[in-house]
Design a protein around this motif. Structure first.
Motif, mmCIF file in Angstrom:
data_model
loop_
_atom_site.group_PDB
_atom_site.id
_atom_site.type_symbol
_atom_site.label_atom_id
_atom_site.label_comp_id
_atom_site.label_asym_id
_atom_site.label_seq_id
_atom_site.Cartn_x
_atom_site.Cartn_y
_atom_site.Cartn_z
ATOM 1 N N CYS A 146 0.654 -1.198 0.316
ATOM 2 C CA CYS A 146 -0.261 0.093 -0.491
ATOM 3 C C CYS A 146 0.897 1.036 -0.033
ATOM 4 O O CYS A 146 0.186 2.238 0.078
ATOM 5 C CB CYS A 146 -0.998 -0.124 1.267
ATOM 6 S SG CYS A 146 -2.150 -1.648 0.951
ATOM 7 N N ARG A 195 -7.943 -7.651 7.506
ATOM 8 C CA ARG A 195 -8.206 -6.233 7.800
ATOM 9 C C ARG A 195 -7.208 -5.967 8.005
ATOM 10 O O ARG A 195 -6.735 -4.875 8.240
ATOM 11 C CB ARG A 195 -8.968 -6.767 9.704
ATOM 12 C CG ARG A 195 -10.256 -7.440 9.605
ATOM 13 C CD ARG A 195 -10.611 -7.395 11.241
ATOM 14 N NE ARG A 195 -11.559 -7.833 11.024
ATOM 15 C CZ ARG A 195 -12.532 -7.335 11.332
ATOM 16 N NH1 ARG A 195 -12.758 -5.624 11.705
ATOM 17 N NH2 ARG A 195 -14.160 -7.209 11.643
ATOM 18 N N GLU A 243 -6.561 -3.643 4.758
ATOM 19 C CA GLU A 243 -7.548 -2.604 5.316
ATOM 20 C C GLU A 243 -7.284 -1.429 6.093
ATOM 21 O O GLU A 243 -6.634 -1.045 6.063
ATOM 22 C CB GLU A 243 -8.919 -2.909 6.095
ATOM 23 C CG GLU A 243 -9.525 -1.651 6.010
ATOM 24 C CD GLU A 243 -10.925 -2.258 6.821
ATOM 25 O OE1 GLU A 243 -12.021 -1.035 6.719
ATOM 26 O OE2 GLU A 243 -10.936 -2.873 7.570
ATOM 27 N N ARG A 244 -6.083 -2.018 7.475
ATOM 28 C CA ARG A 244 -5.478 -1.039 8.296
ATOM 29 C C ARG A 244 -4.474 -0.072 7.010
ATOM 30 O O ARG A 244 -3.962 0.909 7.743
ATOM 31 C CB ARG A 244 -4.630 -1.871 8.870
ATOM 32 C CG ARG A 244 -5.705 -2.112 10.089
ATOM 33 C CD ARG A 244 -5.350 -2.689 11.661
ATOM 34 N NE ARG A 244 -4.656 -3.629 11.264
ATOM 35 C CZ ARG A 244 -4.855 -4.911 11.654
ATOM 36 N NH1 ARG A 244 -6.547 -4.484 11.589
ATOM 37 N NH2 ARG A 244 -4.024 -5.588 11.375
ATOM 38 N N CYS A 268 -4.442 -0.013 3.814
ATOM 39 C CA CYS A 268 -4.479 1.066 3.151
ATOM 40 C C CYS A 268 -5.589 2.467 3.774
ATOM 41 O O CYS A 268 -5.180 3.467 3.148
ATOM 42 C CB CYS A 268 -6.329 0.495 2.742
ATOM 43 S SG CYS A 268 -5.977 -0.752 1.079
ATOM 44 N N ARG A 269 -5.926 2.455 4.961
ATOM 45 C CA ARG A 269 -5.991 3.398 5.876
ATOM 46 C C ARG A 269 -5.482 4.335 6.616
ATOM 47 O O ARG A 269 -5.301 5.505 7.316
ATOM 48 C CB ARG A 269 -6.836 3.303 7.013
ATOM 49 C CG ARG A 269 -8.345 2.616 5.816
ATOM 50 C CD ARG A 269 -9.211 2.662 5.874
ATOM 51 N NE ARG A 269 -10.235 2.487 4.813
ATOM 52 C CZ ARG A 269 -10.532 2.183 3.888
ATOM 53 N NH1 ARG A 269 -9.913 1.911 3.263
ATOM 54 N NH2 ARG A 269 -12.090 0.834 3.684
ATOM 55 N N ARG A 302 -3.104 7.077 -2.800
ATOM 56 C CA ARG A 302 -4.816 7.509 -2.591
ATOM 57 C C ARG A 302 -5.675 6.709 -3.049
ATOM 58 O O ARG A 302 -6.605 6.812 -2.366
ATOM 59 C CB ARG A 302 -4.277 9.207 -3.636
ATOM 60 C CG ARG A 302 -5.532 10.184 -3.329
ATOM 61 C CD ARG A 302 -5.126 10.861 -4.793
ATOM 62 N NE ARG A 302 -4.370 11.532 -4.203
ATOM 63 C CZ ARG A 302 -3.232 13.160 -5.106
ATOM 64 N NH1 ARG A 302 -4.360 12.562 -6.146
ATOM 65 N NH2 ARG A 302 -2.634 13.296 -4.969
ATOM 66 N N ARG A 345 -6.856 4.857 -0.679
ATOM 67 C CA ARG A 345 -7.932 5.280 0.964
ATOM 68 C C ARG A 345 -9.092 5.090 0.557
ATOM 69 O O ARG A 345 -9.953 5.132 0.908
ATOM 70 C CB ARG A 345 -6.950 6.226 0.799
ATOM 71 C CG ARG A 345 -5.928 6.378 1.888
ATOM 72 C CD ARG A 345 -5.205 7.663 1.998
ATOM 73 N NE ARG A 345 -5.441 8.459 1.339
ATOM 74 C CZ ARG A 345 -4.362 9.018 0.669
ATOM 75 N NH1 ARG A 345 -2.977 8.852 0.741
ATOM 76 N NH2 ARG A 345 -3.962 10.322 -0.063
ATOM 77 N N THR A 346 -9.499 4.561 -0.853
ATOM 78 C CA THR A 346 -10.832 4.670 -1.480
ATOM 79 C C THR A 346 -11.781 3.062 -1.129
ATOM 80 O O THR A 346 -12.541 2.485 -1.989
ATOM 81 C CB THR A 346 -11.182 4.777 -2.672
ATOM 82 O OG1 THR A 346 -10.273 5.027 -3.860
ATOM 83 C CG2 THR A 346 -10.343 7.168 -2.523
ATOM 84 N N ARG A 359 -13.412 0.007 -0.659
ATOM 85 C CA ARG A 359 -14.265 -0.124 -0.337
ATOM 86 C C ARG A 359 -14.268 -2.215 0.487
ATOM 87 O O ARG A 359 -12.770 -3.300 -0.126
ATOM 88 C CB ARG A 359 -15.521 -0.003 -0.863
ATOM 89 C CG ARG A 359 -15.825 1.079 -1.618
ATOM 90 C CD ARG A 359 -16.660 1.163 -2.480
ATOM 91 N NE ARG A 359 -16.566 0.873 -3.452
ATOM 92 C CZ ARG A 359 -17.476 0.439 -4.281
ATOM 93 N NH1 ARG A 359 -18.559 0.486 -4.209
ATOM 94 N NH2 ARG A 359 -17.115 -0.243 -5.499
#
Length: 580
Positions: free
Chosen positions: A95, A152, A155-156, A158-159, A165, A168-169, A171
């Motif tokens: 990421c 998960r 997801e972490r 990515c955030r 960029r 971060r979007t 889903r």
């Protein structure tokens, strides 16, 4: 020496990619011993079986990439913590890495700095090898890579601050798609190929492609110090970018998968002892993706010249060719741009009304190929209504669509012999095989400037910009009107093909590369006795001498840990067409 040949969707399967050149390489290097480690792409490919293997192949181990049953491994708390740390680090490296390409930039290339910036190659590599060590210690990672914890962790990442960029979007459906793709790509981590009686026992790993095919070679290097050679006749990373640009995926998925495959390619290039691209076009891609220029050795694909010798060696230089006929040979699909060729031929007919065009080839697999062929035939009928010499004669279209094996074109060599000029009109091309075949036949060629065309032609044919029917027509007319120039170009083309693109030059090049790698980085094996003490002279000198000094081993079909318990299939080389 003993070579571990690594394939993905290729040799030894009947329908495998790069099947021909791998088979020619193995048969040509009969003084060496080969162990084949093959990843299959589909159940259908496995059911179609293997080609007949030569005696220098001592072992074949296979594993499917198209499926992975749950390995049933239950990880304890410590193992789960190790997985969370390693996979979280790998996800963070992916990421945080720059998006080398997204789908809209697939045709533009990448830069070496883009492939190596961000958190650096060490972060991705350390996480990858940490997962490999965990898989070896615990017996597999299939369940862990499919777990909610993996999603998960992604997801972490990515955030996290500094993430891509587009990432971060992402889903939840995007994260699930990316996690599933990474799980599939990392299935080789769970294989049992890396023990001392597997890849750890070979002198050299030769990956016949990048990506998943080279991953077992990375692990053999990590666990046993086996040097890795990577050959790419079609750069896997470029193929992924082109495929993702056509897929209906979100920008987040494209960005994350581009970063993952870019990081994997950079790690393969970084750890490989040598990299052998099939042409300068592939070489430029590898350099832009982080490959060290000092490690790159261009080795052209080897093709059999003998099947075209009769046509190429005809004394008059043109054989029985019709001097007013253009020939196109290949697989009929949109990338070949036959639409532009037909419009170009309309311009040719204005200058040379007697010219004919023979399109020889079958449509690509699937409905798209058949639809494109139908569209081309409809356009030909519209541009060139059937012509007749008189009111009582039957009309004839100057464009014909034929396939190899028919009464007019019984063989591939006769297809090239049926015309005086061979045309290539592609808009996308890697290594133009049909162009080399035409050169073996001593034919003058007109080609579009795509892929490795200019490198292959080397001044022995005419090259025009792609998607330019007028330029293509002018080049064709120039050769149709000048038979002496056609003969000169055809003779020069055949001489160039015989010098650079034969099976013999390919085998000779790889034989030298094998010896060079092993001489520079030999595998140091320590043989110990029952007490664990080093055993003097445990590795006899004759193991370093080419030849078959040990009793031949039986061929076995290896199984990944997550397929343990599945029945072992064939234990001997199978003839083509029989199941493996």
């Amino acid at each position: 020496m003993r070579i571990g040949l690594l394939t993905e969707g290729g040799y030894p399967y009947v329908s495998g990619d790069a099947r021909l050149w791998c088979d020619r390489l193995v048969r040509g290097l009969e003084q060496h011993e080969f162990d084949i480690y093959a990843l299959s792409r589909s159940e259908r490919q496995e059911d179609e079986g293997w080609i007949q293997l030569p005696p220098q192949v001592s072992r074949v181990r296979t594993a499917p990439l198209w499926m992975a049953e749950d390995d049933g491994v239950v990880h304890g708390r410590r193992a789960r913590r190790r997985f969370a740390e390693c996979f979280g680090e790998l996800a963070a490296a992916v990421c945080a890495a720059p998006a080398v390409l997204d789908g809209s930039e697939a045709s533009g290339g990448v830069t070496a700095s883009e492939a190596s910036r961000g958190v650096g190659a060490d972060r991705f590599g350390n996480a990858l090898y940490g997962l490999a060590e965990l898989a070896r210690d615990e017996g597999g990672l299939v369940g862990a890579l499919r777990s909610e914890g993996a999603v998960r962790a992604l997801e972490r990442a990515c955030r996290a601050p500094g993430a891509l960029r587009a990432a971060r979007t992402a889903r939840v459906p995007d994260l699930l798609s990316v996690a599933a793709h990474i799980e599939r790509a990392l299935r080789p981590l769970s294989l049992d190929w890396y023990e001392d009686d597997g890849l750890g026992s070979v002198d050299l790993c030769h990956a016949t492609a990048g990506g998943e095919a080279a991953l077992p070679g990375l692990l053999a290097l990590h666990f046993a110090g086996v040097p890795l050679l990577v050959t790419e006749y079609g750069v896997q990373l470029r193929a992924h970018y082109l495929a993702s640009s056509a897929a209906e995926e979100s920008s987040a998925v494209r960005a994350l998968l581009a970063a993952f495959h870019g990081a994997l390619a950079a790690e393969v290039y970084r750890r490989a002892a040598l990299i052998t691209p099939g042409n300068t076009h592939a070489r430029r891609w590898q350099e832009r993706c982080g490959a060290d220029r000092a490690k790159l050795r261009t080795v052209y694909p080897g093709m059999e010249a003998a099947r075209f010798a009769e046509v190429g060696e005809r004394a008059d230089g043109s054989g029985c060719a019709d001097p007013d006929t253009l020939v196109w040979v290949g697989r009929i699909e949109p990338a070949k741009d036959l639409i532009s060729l037909l419009h170009s031929f309309a311009e040719v007919r204005k200058e040379a009304p007697k010219t004919r065009l023979r399109i020889v080839g079958a449509p690509a697999d699937g409905p798209e190929g058949a639809l494109y062929l139908a569209h081309c035939k409809a356009l030909a009928a519209q541009l060139f209504p059937d012509e007749a010499e008189g009111v009582h004669a039957v009309g004839d279209n100057p464009v014909s669509f034929e396939e190899i094996g028919g009464p007019e074109v019984p063989s591939l060599a006769e297809a090239y012999a049926s015309g005086s000029v061979v045309v290539l009109s592609s808009v996308v091309e890697g290594f133009p095989i049909s162009l080399v075949e035409a050169m073996f036949c001593g034919r003058a060629t007109v080609s579009t400037d795509v892929g490795a065309v200019v490198e292959v032609i080397g001044g022995t044919g005419l090259v025009v910009p792609p998607r330019n029917p007028r330029a293509l027509a002018e080049a064709c007319v120039a050769l149709l009107r000048d038979p002496e120039r056609r003969a000169r170009l055809g003779a020069a083309a055949r001489a160039r093909a015989l010098e650079l693109f034969t099976v013999e030059q390919n085998i000779t090049a790889f034989h030298g590369i094998y010896l060079e790698i092993v001489s520079r980085s030999p595998v140091r094996r320590l043989v110990v006795d029952d007490a664990g003490d080093p055993l003097p002279f445990g590795v006899p000198a004759e193991v370093h001498v080419p030849g078959r000094w040990t009793e031949a081993r039986l061929m076995v079909t290896g199984r990944p840990r997550w397929a343990a318990g599945a029945p072992v299939r064939a234990t001997a080389p199978l003839p083509a067409g029989e199941g493996a």
